[in-house]
Design an enzyme around this catalytic site. Structure first.
Site, PDB file in Angstrom:
ATOM      1  CE  LYS A 183      -2.103   2.978   1.873  1.00 20.89           C
ATOM      2  NZ  LYS A 183      -1.836   4.371   1.459  1.00 20.89           N
TER       3      LYS A 183
ATOM      4  CD  GLU B 189       8.785  12.838  12.274  1.00 16.22           C
ATOM      5  OE1 GLU B 189       7.608  12.460  12.284  1.00 16.22           O
ATOM      6  OE2 GLU B 189       9.714  12.132  11.852  1.00 16.22           O
TER       7      GLU B 189
ATOM      8  CD  GLU C 190      12.304   0.456   8.844  1.00 16.02           C
ATOM      9  OE1 GLU C 190      12.191   1.188   7.851  1.00 16.02           O
ATOM     10  OE2 GLU C 190      13.104  -0.483   8.900  1.00 16.02           O
TER      11      GLU C 190
ATOM     12  CB  CYS D 141      12.510   8.848   9.187  1.00 15.45           C
ATOM     13  SG  CYS D 141      13.638   7.628   8.525  1.00 15.45           S
TER      14      CYS D 141
HETATM   15  N1  LIG Z   1      11.740   5.237  10.791  1.00 20.74           N
HETATM   16  C1  LIG Z   1      11.773   5.201   9.477  1.00 20.74           C
HETATM   17  O1  LIG Z   1      12.474   4.397   8.875  1.00 20.74           O
HETATM   18  C2  LIG Z   1      10.962   6.170   8.664  1.00 20.74           C
HETATM   19  C3  LIG Z   1      11.265   6.337   7.315  1.00 20.74           C
HETATM   20  C4  LIG Z   1      10.530   7.250   6.564  1.00 20.74           C
HETATM   21  C5  LIG Z   1       9.497   7.967   7.142  1.00 20.74           C
HETATM   22  N2  LIG Z   1       9.218   7.790   8.452  1.00 20.74           N
HETATM   23  C6  LIG Z   1       8.151   8.583   9.078  1.00 20.74           C
HETATM   24  O2  LIG Z   1       7.052   8.680   8.191  1.00 20.74           O
HETATM   25  C7  LIG Z   1       6.348   9.894   8.410  1.00 20.74           C
HETATM   26  C8  LIG Z   1       6.069  10.557   7.075  1.00 20.74           C
HETATM   27  O3  LIG Z   1       5.385   9.691   6.229  1.00 20.74           O
HETATM   28  P1  LIG Z   1       3.799   9.698   6.044  1.00 20.74           P
HETATM   29  O4  LIG Z   1       3.277  11.073   6.319  1.00 20.74           O
HETATM   30  O5  LIG Z   1       3.493   9.048   4.749  1.00 20.74           O
HETATM   31  O6  LIG Z   1       3.330   8.746   7.225  1.00 20.74           O
HETATM   32  P2  LIG Z   1       1.844   8.261   7.540  1.00 20.74           P
HETATM   33  O7  LIG Z   1       1.946   7.485   8.798  1.00 20.74           O
HETATM   34  O8  LIG Z   1       0.889   9.378   7.477  1.00 20.74           O
HETATM   35  O9  LIG Z   1       1.461   7.320   6.317  1.00 20.74           O
HETATM   36  C9  LIG Z   1       2.238   6.191   5.986  1.00 20.74           C
HETATM   37  C10 LIG Z   1       1.356   5.180   5.293  1.00 20.74           C
HETATM   38  O10 LIG Z   1       0.391   4.680   6.196  1.00 20.74           O
HETATM   39  C11 LIG Z   1      -0.900   4.728   5.614  1.00 20.74           C
HETATM   40  N3  LIG Z   1      -1.862   4.849   6.705  1.00 20.74           N
HETATM   41  C12 LIG Z   1      -2.264   5.972   7.343  1.00 20.74           C
HETATM   42  N4  LIG Z   1      -3.146   5.666   8.321  1.00 20.74           N
HETATM   43  C13 LIG Z   1      -3.317   4.314   8.297  1.00 20.74           C
HETATM   44  C14 LIG Z   1      -4.092   3.394   9.052  1.00 20.74           C
HETATM   45  N5  LIG Z   1      -4.882   3.793  10.054  1.00 20.74           N
HETATM   46  N6  LIG Z   1      -4.018   2.086   8.744  1.00 20.74           N
HETATM   47  C15 LIG Z   1      -3.207   1.651   7.738  1.00 20.74           C
HETATM   48  N7  LIG Z   1      -2.467   2.477   6.987  1.00 20.74           N
HETATM   49  C16 LIG Z   1      -2.491   3.794   7.264  1.00 20.74           C
HETATM   50  C17 LIG Z   1      -0.819   5.906   4.671  1.00 20.74           C
HETATM   51  O11 LIG Z   1      -1.829   5.859   3.705  1.00 20.74           O
HETATM   52  C18 LIG Z   1       0.585   5.731   4.109  1.00 20.74           C
HETATM   53  O12 LIG Z   1       0.601   4.769   3.085  1.00 20.74           O
HETATM   54  C19 LIG Z   1       7.233  10.694   9.328  1.00 20.74           C
HETATM   55  O13 LIG Z   1       6.747  10.606  10.640  1.00 20.74           O
HETATM   56  C20 LIG Z   1       8.589   9.994   9.248  1.00 20.74           C
HETATM   57  O14 LIG Z   1       9.420  10.154  10.350  1.00 20.74           O
HETATM   58  C21 LIG Z   1       9.913   6.904   9.225  1.00 20.74           C
HETATM   59  O1  LIG Z   2      17.994   1.590   5.607  1.00 24.00           O
HETATM   60  S1  LIG Z   2      17.766   2.451   4.488  1.00 24.00           S
HETATM   61  O2  LIG Z   2      17.038   1.687   3.498  1.00 24.00           O
HETATM   62  O3  LIG Z   2      19.007   3.000   4.003  1.00 24.00           O
HETATM   63  C1  LIG Z   2      16.743   3.721   4.958  1.00 24.00           C
HETATM   64  C2  LIG Z   2      17.038   4.997   4.605  1.00 24.00           C
HETATM   65  C3  LIG Z   2      16.220   6.022   5.012  1.00 24.00           C
HETATM   66  C4  LIG Z   2      15.145   5.740   5.770  1.00 24.00           C
HETATM   67  C5  LIG Z   2      14.256   6.810   6.286  1.00 24.00           C
HETATM   68  O4  LIG Z   2      14.089   7.933   5.610  1.00 24.00           O
HETATM   69  C6  LIG Z   2      14.849   4.454   6.112  1.00 24.00           C
HETATM   70  C7  LIG Z   2      15.659   3.427   5.696  1.00 24.00           C
END
Ligand SMILES: NC(=O)c1ccc[n+]([C@@H]2O[C@H](COP(=O)([O-])OP(=O)(O)OC[C@H]3O[C@@H](n4cnc5c(N)ncnc54)[C@H](O)[C@@H]3O)[C@@H](O)[C@H]2O)c1
Ligand SMILES: O=S(=O)(O)c1ccc(CO)cc1
Length: 486
Positions: free
Chosen positions: A178, A390, A254, A288
């Site tokens: 998704k 954040e 994550e 992130c």
């Molecule tokens: N730790 C990591 O590796 C990592 C990496 C990248 C981004 N992030 C985090 O992601 C966030 C930004 O991304 P975003 O805004 O797309 O996140 P989000 O949580 O809003 O959405 C992520 C996904 O979850 C889906 N989703 C939302 N509500 C849901 C529910 N109730 N049930 C199932 N699916 C649902 C969304 O449609 C989307 O596909 C930031 O907080 C960032 O820190 C973390």
């Molecule tokens: O582990 S990685 O695939 O390199 C990776 C990079 C960035 C992020 C978050 O933005 C998560 C995983």
């Protein structure tokens, strides 16, 4: 106008409801196309296809045969590099130099890296004496978990999706992805590569839509999903964990971060400035692992603030393929409003705005895009909103510190624990700090330097579990113990 269809059982399909939503380009808010939202029937069909594929050719393949397909996928992505690049850039607006050096190559590499892992991983075995004087041998067998739901964010769409699909397939699972509603393109395009390399139907499926009461919720609640891997906000992770509790399904989460960089006065100043420039502003701050809190030892404070200010002000916003562009837009109007809300909050809470704080002046054609200025604040207390929450934008607060203990306490006084970057020439101090800061990832004199065999993940509210190398196998396989009485 482009159409983004669901990819189910090897075929592109619309939906029964006729419901679509718009996909817009954040550079100018122009319409890219319409996305066919998966309802419950499409999610059911995708999960059923994934479940059936486990029992078909895919389920009967040897590891070597699976790995050949993974290798072909990596080659297939690279052969269509420009298509993936254009699709990712249209969805995100990110500069070409970033997408072509990070997102797309890593999208391909994520399939290759797990080939070595899965081919070389061993399991333990023990011999023991039984009560009747005979012996017994126990050994471990790793089996696929089954159907994995892969729920993705929008910041690094192809990279983060393949980071999960790669190991899931290497381990013999099938997936239903998704993608974020903001970035449907590259996950959809990957379906074409799957078919081109001969991936059996049903192994890779894509359902489009939103979270609550849409494809995300339907998928994560689905009883035939055997595991959920999620990257996104901590609040969404909470909802997903609740969904996973029904049926006791494992989750890998994550989540968000509020990462700190710590700059000691004995650091290589240029390395610290260059690296924090990247960690705070790259991908328009939508990483992130990005830095939103910077702590600088007092003797270096003024010099560091001035240097980072100069670097922030040199980050020219613009079109992705303009070589002068150093920073792209945020992902959406909604996210722009959220980030600008924090910019206002910082001022309300008494910040000194060192630079930025608003929307940059853009040419007429780009005025409707989701632009914000790289922004630096000083002067806030450790409890201010922009120091604790954040933001996920190109911004950071810089605060001075005097001692190691003081900065350690400040860094750790946050609910998140994803990543940190420490700048010092003192190896003892660097390692003390790295061991004291409560995070999953600690960088010393670097940031986002990744060896994909190492564990990736967050502590505290930044997540549960580790992915990468053999650590991914913990989530994507079930470890069975076999005991043989000899
Ligand atoms: N730790 C990591 O590796 C990592 C990496 C990248 C981004 N992030 C985090 O992601 C966030 C930004 O991304 P975003 O805004 O797309 O996140 P989000 O949580 O809003 O959405 C992520 C996904 O979850 C889906 N989703 C939302 N509500 C849901 C529910 N109730 N049930 C199932 N699916 C649902 C969304 O449609 C989307 O596909 C930031 O907080 C960032 O820190 C973390
Ligand atoms: O582990 S990685 O695939 O390199 C990776 C990079 C960035 C992020 C978050 O933005 C998560 C995983």
């Amino acid at each position: 106008m482009k159409e983004f269809l669901n990819f189910i059982n090897g075929e592109y399909v619309r939906n029964a409801s006729g419901k679509t939503f718009e996909n817009r380009n954040p550079v100018d808010n122009g319409l890219i196309g319409k996305v066919w939202e998966a309802g419950q029937p499409e999610v059911d069909a995708a999960v059923a296809a994934a479940k059936a594929a486990l029992k078909g050719d895919w389920g009967r393949m040897s590891v070597v045969e699976r790995c050949k397909l993974l290798d072909a996928l990596a080659i297939g992505i690279n052969q269509r590099f420009d298509d993936f690049l254009q699709a990712e850039i249209a969805d995100t607006g990110k500069p070409n130099h970033l997408a072509s050096h990070v997102d797309i190559p890593r999208g391909a590499a994520n399939f290759q890296i797990f080939i070595d892992t899965i081919k070389s991983v061993s399991t333990e075995s023990f011999n023991m004496r039984t009560h009747d004087g005979k012996t017994a041998l126990s050994y471990g067998v790793r089996t696929p978990r089954g159907v994995i739901a892969v729920v993705c964010p929008w910041n690094l769409p192809l990279l983060l999706m393949t980071w999960k699909v790669g190991p899931a397939l290497a381990c013999g699972n099938t997936v239903v992805v998704k993608p974020s509603e903001e970035t449907p393109a590259t996950a959809t395009l990957l379906g074409e590569v799957m078919n081109a390399v001969g991936m059996p139907a049903g192994v890779y499926n894509v359902v489009h839509g939103f979270g609550p009461d849409s494809a995300g919720e339907f998928l994560t609640r689905h009883p035939d999903v055997n595991g959920i891997t999620f990257t996104g906000e901590t609040r969404t992770g909470t909802a997903i964990m609740k969904a996973a509790a029904e049926g006791i399904r494992p989750v890998s989460l994550e989540l968000g971060g509020k990462n700190a960089a710590v700059v000691f006065d004995d650091c290589d100043f240029q390395v610290a400035v260059d690296t924090v420039t990247r960690s705070a502003f790259e991908n328009c701050g939508q990483v992130c692992l990005g830095t939103e809190r910077v702590y600088v030892q007092r003797p270096l404070f003024d010099k560091f603030v001035a240097a980072l200010k100069a670097r922030a002000e040199a980050m020219t916003p613009g079109l992705p393929f303009d070589p002068a562009t150093r920073i792209g837009p945020l992902i959406s109007k909604e996210h722009q409003a959220k980030v600008l809300g924090y910019y206002q909050k910082a001022v309300d809470e008494g910040a000194t705005v060192v630079t930025g704080g608003g929307v940059p002046e853009m040419p007429e054609a780009l005025k409707d895009g989701c632009w914000v200025q790289p922004t630096i604040w000083t002067g806030l207390s450790e409890t201010a909103s922009v120091v604790t929450e954040e933001i996920f934008g190109p911004c950071c607060h810089i605060a001075p510190f005097d001692t190691e203990d003081e900065v350690l306490a400040k860094v750790n006084a946050n609910r998140y624990g994803l990543a940190t970057a420490i700048f010092t020439q003192d190896i003892g101090r660097a390692n003390r700090m790295a061991q004291g800061i409560e995070v999953g990832l600690a960088w010393i004199n670097s940031w986002f330097l990744r060896d994909l065999r190492t564990p990736f993940g967050g502590s505290k509210q930044s997540g549960i579990g580790r992915e990468g190398g053999v650590h991914s196998l913990e989530f994507y396989t079930e470890l069975r113990n076999v005991m043989v009485k000899l």
